[in-house]
Design a protein around this motif. Structure first.
Motif, PDB file in Angstrom:
ATOM      1  N   ILE A  14       0.829  -1.210   0.000  1.00 29.21           N
ATOM      2  CA  ILE A  14       0.000   0.000   0.000  1.00 29.21           C
ATOM      3  C   ILE A  14       0.864   1.261   0.000  1.00 29.21           C
ATOM      4  CG2 ILE A  14      -0.243   0.114   2.524  1.00 29.21           C
ATOM      5  CD1 ILE A  14      -2.965   0.890  -0.131  1.00 29.21           C
ATOM      6  N   VAL A  15       2.047   1.181   0.591  1.00 33.49           N
ATOM      7  CA  VAL A  15       2.936   2.349   0.609  1.00 33.49           C
ATOM      8  C   VAL A  15       3.507   2.600  -0.789  1.00 33.49           C
ATOM      9  CG1 VAL A  15       5.073   3.292   1.579  1.00 33.49           C
ATOM     10  CG2 VAL A  15       3.446   2.071   3.052  1.00 33.49           C
ATOM     11  N   HIS A  16       3.831   1.533  -1.529  1.00 31.89           N
ATOM     12  CA  HIS A  16       4.278   1.704  -2.913  1.00 31.89           C
ATOM     13  C   HIS A  16       3.216   2.438  -3.738  1.00 31.89           C
ATOM     14  CE1 HIS A  16       8.049  -0.575  -3.186  1.00 31.89           C
ATOM     15  NE2 HIS A  16       7.519  -1.449  -2.348  1.00 31.89           N
ATOM     16  N   VAL A  17       1.966   2.003  -3.610  1.00 29.23           N
ATOM     17  CA  VAL A  17       0.882   2.628  -4.384  1.00 29.23           C
ATOM     18  C   VAL A  17       0.721   4.086  -3.972  1.00 29.23           C
ATOM     19  CG1 VAL A  17      -1.547   2.530  -4.998  1.00 29.23           C
ATOM     20  CG2 VAL A  17      -0.278   0.410  -4.628  1.00 29.23           C
ATOM     21  N   MET A  18       0.726   4.337  -2.669  1.00 29.57           N
ATOM     22  CA  MET A  18       0.582   5.696  -2.160  1.00 29.57           C
ATOM     23  C   MET A  18       1.683   6.610  -2.689  1.00 29.57           C
ATOM     24  SD  MET A  18       0.663   6.838   1.848  1.00 29.57           S
ATOM     25  CE  MET A  18       2.434   6.505   2.047  1.00 29.57           C
ATOM     26  N   ARG A  19       2.910   6.129  -2.684  1.00 25.60           N
ATOM     27  CA  ARG A  19       4.024   6.967  -3.131  1.00 25.60           C
ATOM     28  C   ARG A  19       3.954   7.256  -4.626  1.00 25.60           C
ATOM     29  NH1 ARG A  19       9.125   5.106   0.735  1.00 25.60           N
ATOM     30  NH2 ARG A  19       8.262   6.082   2.618  1.00 25.60           N
ATOM     31  N   ARG A  20       3.452   6.308  -5.399  1.00 27.02           N
ATOM     32  CA  ARG A  20       3.291   6.568  -6.836  1.00 27.02           C
ATOM     33  C   ARG A  20       2.194   7.591  -7.076  1.00 27.02           C
ATOM     34  NH1 ARG A  20       6.057   2.472 -10.423  1.00 27.02           N
ATOM     35  NH2 ARG A  20       7.577   1.640  -8.962  1.00 27.02           N
ATOM     36  N   ALA A  21       1.151   7.530  -6.281  1.00 24.24           N
ATOM     37  CA  ALA A  21       0.092   8.535  -6.387  1.00 24.24           C
ATOM     38  C   ALA A  21       0.613   9.912  -5.998  1.00 24.24           C
ATOM     39  CB  ALA A  21      -1.078   8.143  -5.503  1.00 24.24           C
ATOM     40  N   GLU A  22       1.410   9.963  -4.947  1.00 30.17           N
ATOM     41  CA  GLU A  22       1.997  11.238  -4.532  1.00 30.17           C
ATOM     42  C   GLU A  22       2.935  11.782  -5.604  1.00 30.17           C
ATOM     43  OE1 GLU A  22       1.917  10.378   0.299  1.00 30.17           O
ATOM     44  OE2 GLU A  22       3.728   9.976  -0.866  1.00 30.17           O
ATOM     45  N   ALA A  23       3.705  10.876  -6.233  1.00 29.70           N
ATOM     46  CA  ALA A  23       4.642  11.306  -7.281  1.00 29.70           C
ATOM     47  C   ALA A  23       3.920  11.835  -8.512  1.00 29.70           C
ATOM     48  CB  ALA A  23       5.554  10.142  -7.666  1.00 29.70           C
ATOM     49  N   ALA A  24       2.662  11.431  -8.709  1.00 25.46           N
ATOM     50  CA  ALA A  24       1.891  11.964  -9.839  1.00 25.46           C
ATOM     51  C   ALA A  24       1.679  13.468  -9.695  1.00 25.46           C
ATOM     52  CB  ALA A  24       0.552  11.240  -9.953  1.00 25.46           C
ATOM     53  N   GLY A  25       1.669  13.958  -8.463  1.00 24.55           N
ATOM     54  CA  GLY A  25       1.618  15.396  -8.213  1.00 24.55           C
ATOM     55  C   GLY A  25       0.348  16.076  -8.683  1.00 24.55           C
ATOM     56  N   ILE A  26      -0.782  15.387  -8.581  1.00 29.47           N
ATOM     57  CA  ILE A  26      -2.016  15.977  -9.127  1.00 29.47           C
ATOM     58  C   ILE A  26      -3.013  16.394  -8.061  1.00 29.47           C
ATOM     59  CG2 ILE A  26      -1.851  14.847 -11.367  1.00 29.47           C
ATOM     60  CD1 ILE A  26      -3.732  12.698 -10.361  1.00 29.47           C
ATOM     61  N   GLU A  53      -2.899  10.285 -16.596  1.00 26.68           N
ATOM     62  CA  GLU A  53      -3.591  10.175 -17.880  1.00 26.68           C
ATOM     63  C   GLU A  53      -5.104  10.359 -17.765  1.00 26.68           C
ATOM     64  OE1 GLU A  53      -2.373   9.890 -20.855  1.00 26.68           O
ATOM     65  OE2 GLU A  53      -0.403   8.944 -20.749  1.00 26.68           O
ATOM     66  N   VAL A  54      -5.679  10.155 -16.587  1.00 28.30           N
ATOM     67  CA  VAL A  54      -7.140  10.220 -16.473  1.00 28.30           C
ATOM     68  C   VAL A  54      -7.684  11.645 -16.441  1.00 28.30           C
ATOM     69  CG1 VAL A  54      -7.369   7.999 -15.307  1.00 28.30           C
ATOM     70  CG2 VAL A  54      -7.076  10.074 -13.940  1.00 28.30           C
ATOM     71  N   LEU A  55      -6.837  12.636 -16.324  1.00 29.84           N
ATOM     72  CA  LEU A  55      -7.341  13.995 -16.118  1.00 29.84           C
ATOM     73  C   LEU A  55      -7.755  14.757 -17.379  1.00 29.84           C
ATOM     74  CD1 LEU A  55      -5.076  15.284 -13.210  1.00 29.84           C
ATOM     75  CD2 LEU A  55      -7.434  14.453 -13.105  1.00 29.84           C
ATOM     76  N   PRO A  56      -7.009  14.716 -18.497  1.00 28.46           N
ATOM     77  CA  PRO A  56      -7.360  15.571 -19.636  1.00 28.46           C
ATOM     78  C   PRO A  56      -8.793  15.447 -20.157  1.00 28.46           C
ATOM     79  CG  PRO A  56      -5.142  14.710 -19.912  1.00 28.46           C
ATOM     80  CD  PRO A  56      -5.717  14.021 -18.726  1.00 28.46           C
ATOM     81  N   PRO A  57      -9.428  14.265 -20.178  1.00 24.81           N
ATOM     82  CA  PRO A  57     -10.790  14.211 -20.708  1.00 24.81           C
ATOM     83  C   PRO A  57     -11.806  15.074 -19.953  1.00 24.81           C
ATOM     84  CG  PRO A  57      -9.838  12.018 -20.722  1.00 24.81           C
ATOM     85  CD  PRO A  57      -8.902  12.894 -19.954  1.00 24.81           C
ATOM     86  N   PHE A  58     -11.501  15.433 -18.715  1.00 22.33           N
ATOM     87  CA  PHE A  58     -12.447  16.248 -17.964  1.00 22.33           C
ATOM     88  C   PHE A  58     -12.531  17.685 -18.468  1.00 22.33           C
ATOM     89  CE2 PHE A  58     -11.784  12.866 -14.719  1.00 22.33           C
ATOM     90  CZ  PHE A  58     -13.113  12.474 -14.600  1.00 22.33           C
TER      91      PHE A  58
END
Length: 246
Positions: A33-45, A115-120
């Motif tokens: 879960i920490v790996h996933v969390m850190r990748r989400a944080e690194a996305a910087g969104i 990648e999920v953000l531009p369509p909005f």
């Protein structure tokens, strides 16, 4: 700066049937879960938090500098869990986009999350998800691989028509492996969790079909590869091999 308009929520629970306790499974010295969390944080969104019903998961997340929010153990799906988390974390309704990032994607890249953000930018879009082109017959035929069927509306982008465990669409042409990462407009998530389970959702055992049957618009972004989910002990060993080299 954390963008208050975007919440990245990672649902996590211990009661996985095929790999109990998997959020805390050690991968290259860190819980998954920490790996996933850190990748989400690194996305910087936007703001990142783990939504869980387990004190042990929350404690581990906080010990590694993350944010955790406790949610009910009675939720039938991750979407219901992130809805409760959104209400607790953002009672003033500042968040406009809520991303549901599965807690068993330890190798997902920050770019894939972004990648999920531009369509909005299109106000007609309710939900955004991801898919990657299928290149093997094994993947094509496996019921465990959900196929995303859509009509192209731009480069690497489709409007979703259906999702299925069958090999589809029929005939020659590309087929796409659906990736279970979703981004919702707040209003779409609030509507979704009020809807009853739909007939096709029950038949295919795919909760995204509830939104399709309700007439909600889902756009699909095509990415280069499918993040490796961790559902079984062999999946876990594969993730350990990948992340031990990074």
């Amino acid at each position: 700066m954390i963008d208050p308009r975007i919440l990245v929520l990672i649902p996590a629970r211990m009661a996985a049937t095929r790999l109990p306790g998997k959020p805390l499974a050690d991968i290259a010295g860190l819980p998954m879960i920490v790996h996933v969390m850190r990748r989400a944080e690194a996305a910087g969104i936007g703001r990142v938090a783990v939504a869980t019903d387990t004190d042990e998961i929350a404690s581990v997340v906080r010990a590694h500098g993350g944010e955790a929010v406790m949610t009910s153990p009675a939720h039938p799906s991750g979407s219901d869990r992130i809805h409760e988390a959104m209400q607790k974390l953002d009672p003033d309704a500042k968040a406009e986009i809520v991303i549901n990032l599965q807690g068993d994607f330890p190798t997902i890249t920050p770019q894939t999350i972004r990648e999920v953000l531009p369509p909005f930018d299109d106000p007609a879009v309710d939900i955004v998800t991801l898919a990657s082109q299928i290149h093997t017959e094994e993947e094509d035929r496996a019921p465990s691989v959900v196929k995303a069927i859509g009509s192209p509306i731009g480069p690497r982008r489709m409007r979703a028509l259906y999702f299925t465990r069958a090999t589809a669409p029929y005939g020659d042409g590309p087929r796409y492996h659906h990736i279970g990462l979703y981004a919702y407009r707040r209003a779409a998530l609030e509507r979704y969790v009020t809807l009853p389970r739909s007939p096709l959702e029950v038949q295919e055992n795919l909760e995204q079909l509830r939104a399709v049957e309700a007439g909600m618009r889902i756009d699909i972004i095509i990415v280069d590869s499918v993040p490796r989910g961790v559902d079984t002990p062999p999946d876990l060993e594969t993730a350990r091999g990948i992340l031990s080299k990074s």
